[in-house]
Design an enzyme around this catalytic site. Sequence first.
Site, PDB file in Angstrom:
ATOM      1  CB  CYS A  13       2.804   3.383  10.315  1.00  0.00           C
ATOM      2  SG  CYS A  13       2.331   2.169   9.120  1.00  0.00           S
ATOM      3  CD  GLN A  40      -6.890  -0.383   7.449  1.00  0.00           C
ATOM      4  OE1 GLN A  40      -7.621  -1.338   7.683  1.00  0.00           O
ATOM      5  NE2 GLN A  40      -5.640  -0.320   7.898  1.00  0.00           N
ATOM      6  CG  ASN A  86      -5.269   4.285   9.342  1.00  0.00           C
ATOM      7  OD1 ASN A  86      -5.694   5.303   8.787  1.00  0.00           O
ATOM      8  ND2 ASN A  86      -4.217   4.308  10.142  1.00  0.00           N
ATOM      9  N   GLY A 142       0.813  -1.210   0.000  1.00  0.00           N
ATOM     10  CA  GLY A 142       0.000   0.000   0.000  1.00  0.00           C
ATOM     11  C   GLY A 142       0.845   1.259   0.000  1.00  0.00           C
TER      12      GLY A 142
END
Lengths: 405, 382, 127
Positions: free
Chosen positions: B321, B175, B147, B69
């Site tokens: 992340c 997502q 997300n 992604g």
Amino acid sequence: MKKPIYLDYSATTPVDPRVAKTLCSYLTVEDGLFGNAASRSHQYGWDAEEAVEKARKNVADLIGANPKEIVWTSGATESDNLAIKGVAQFYAKKGKHIITCKTEHKAVLDTCRHLEREGFEVTYLDPEQDGLVDLGKLEAAMRDDTILVSIMHVNNEIGVIQDVKAIGELCRSRKILFHSDAAQSAGKVPIDVEEMKIDLLSLSAHKIYGPKGMGALYVRRKPRVRLEAQMHGGGHERGMRSGTLATHQIVGMGEAFRLAREEMAAENERVRMLRDRMLEGLKDIEEVYINGDMEQRVPHNLNISFNFVEGESLMMALSELAVSSGSACTSASLEPSYVLRALGRSDELAHSSIRFSIGRFTTEADIDRAVELCHQKISKLRELSPLWDMYKEGIDLSTVQWSAH
Amino acid sequence: MVYLDHNATTPLDERVLEAMLPYLRGRYGNPSSVYALGREARAALEQAREQVAELVSAHPSQVLFTSGGTEANNSALKGVARRAPQGRIAISEVEHASVQSPAAALARDGWQIDTLAVDGEGICHRETLQQALSEQTRMVSVMWANNETGVVQPVAELAEICREQGVIFHTDAVQAAGKLALDFPASGAHLMSLSAHKLYGPKGVGALILDKAVDLEPLLHGGGQERGRRGGTENLAAIVGFGRAAELAGIELAERRRHLLTLRERFEQHLAQALPEAVIFCRDAQRLPNTVYMALPGLEGQTLIMALDQQGIAVSSGSACGSDSSEPSAVLKAMGVESELALGAIRISLGKDNTERDIDTLCSVLVSQVKQLQSLAAATAW
Amino acid sequence: MAYSDKVMDHYENPRNVGNFDKDESDVGTGMVGAPACGDVMRLQIKVNEQGVIEDACFKTYGCGSAIASSSLVTEWVKGKSLDEAGEIKNSQIAEELALPPVKIHCSVLAEDAIKAAIDDFKSKQKG
């Protein structure tokens, strides 16, 4: 249909079963090791991170680097792009000149071409006839505004090994960064980034019995090499390369590199024996030319031109063998290999080349069958070839006026 | 162990592994090689391309495989920008880092980045976009679903406005894919990013779906794979896995959705009874069926997450992340949530293989841990 | 690259491989292409007094499609008059062998070879 004999290990290698086994344990819920290495809030994430760091050490160990100097990528192409564009963009204020060689992989050449469109200047060195870069010519091409030299360690088509240690010395003495694409050398030739004074090194997993879609870039920390990231996002890999780490692939690459370190010496001996066997078997065929230096060369590669036979029809005749004519990335095109042309080979010889590349699962029987097939098919195709007739009649083909086509 | 962090990553489906295995073992050809082994690899690659295309009703030729992604988002933003005259790019305030960071990189190159605000539910409205568009706007990027909150954006409306103005519209659907029915042509988007490991496929592979009209500068040069738009030997086993995962997601979409909604309803109802003070963010907005983003006033999210992990329950504070940082969620901040409450945020993201029992375990552990932490906090305060 | 069955057949069992003496007055020789381009075709025809092609042969340096194209035309020209043979079009060859677009040039080369052989034969008659 019987599977062809695989002699194209330079295009890709099968995943070693030991690697596949390790890799597969990082995928499904069964093994519980499928986590996202960036997840810092639970065991799944920590397990993934631990596996990633263990693999990083395995990769670093094969090239004499510190694990902190390894950046994961999606493959050697991305590593080459990151190294070259990353350096160019970061150091553009210092200079905009880059030196590379005409026989580099397309990932390097196309990236350089792209940079030229962005205002950089690139010198493409001609290799010598044996495929090696002349140090004097390299030095002569260096300028005050040269920021990067990119010369591959082992060539993908002809297998010649560049003297990266000497190139590294030269670059260091001129304070120019040195990048080397080692996709074809890792696991075949010992690499020590310290001794070789390499600043950036591209690595691939699928050329060394690891999975496709996985690579790494070595980025020197002392003296520190800076890069402009090419993939921006969550700041993974210390900001140099964002994107969720593909744990299973990383683990696979780590295991492949660990095995390579353990088995390289013995494997090279075996491969050399097979290569010599093949060469011995082919030597009595007339008008056969080996492309690239035979001494400075990995034993895994034999690139041979069978004069007066066209490469694609030879490939077809040798359909029982999986071999390539030119590099895999360009073999769908009708162009003769740019690498062989850069060596100064005539178009005919370039068109007539076959790359045999030997690897971990090649057997003596494979080699013997390949030799037998070459004998049969080359004589059949030469029977069909008007050029062979002319050669036999003593006509010098270079003097013939060919019709335009 | 109960895994409830499916928005971070999903385990690989066993059926996907089955599809991938042959390409790790016997079928190891390079799709660019001309002999049988290479052609076999090429055929597998193209089949996977069809499967991925089908999931979003796109044409196979519109599918560009990437390493994930993040690469898809980078390719979209930088790829379009590098072929367009320099100008402005508008992105929503709640985009994933893999959209925000390339936008920031483009800003360093001289592009002007406009940020589209979201409302209290995290939604980016068409009026906001209309106001932000200018003559110089070349591209707009708004995610399909968030997300962290799971909130679904009015993508088709936004895309329509962009189409009218001749502006390229990109949506990060990482997502959303596999959780919602996506129709690329109907959405009106020019580009759409997908990721395999969010839908029970392998990590390290994703796709950028793109309209043929889009002129894209490759992010990776060399080799000419993917019709010259993405150099590098294709990650075949992973791509095959992505294809199979996409196929399964398409077939099972309705069933998975129903299952996830049932589980989530069970959890949210229980939560309302047992911990009525709990706040569920964006509860009234259209959300992904698997996501619960919540906070307990006065309890720090990190503390609760660690406590849950000790009890064998894996959840997160938001984006994997960003899970290093102790900053409150930028998404919640954009929605105007007070930082004290935002610091309490935990994200529970369910998966297709979670069971009612998992939910019951979560409920009982959550309640007992919360009570324990609350009493501890009360004791300390006292 | 996948080849059609017909290409494979001609490639595996090429028809009329060989040489005629190019100095004979009833022989026309056409050699087209260049080694640098990856294909050279030599097509020879033997023409009787009625101007009918009695025999043909070829040798080709080139890919499977080039070999098949030249093998096929040696069969096609036999029994044809020079004019008839001169009318063979590359599209017919490409269609017969189901050549993919990247191999169309092989059929073009074969058409050129026929024409060159006919021209060579005719120029000998004039001389």
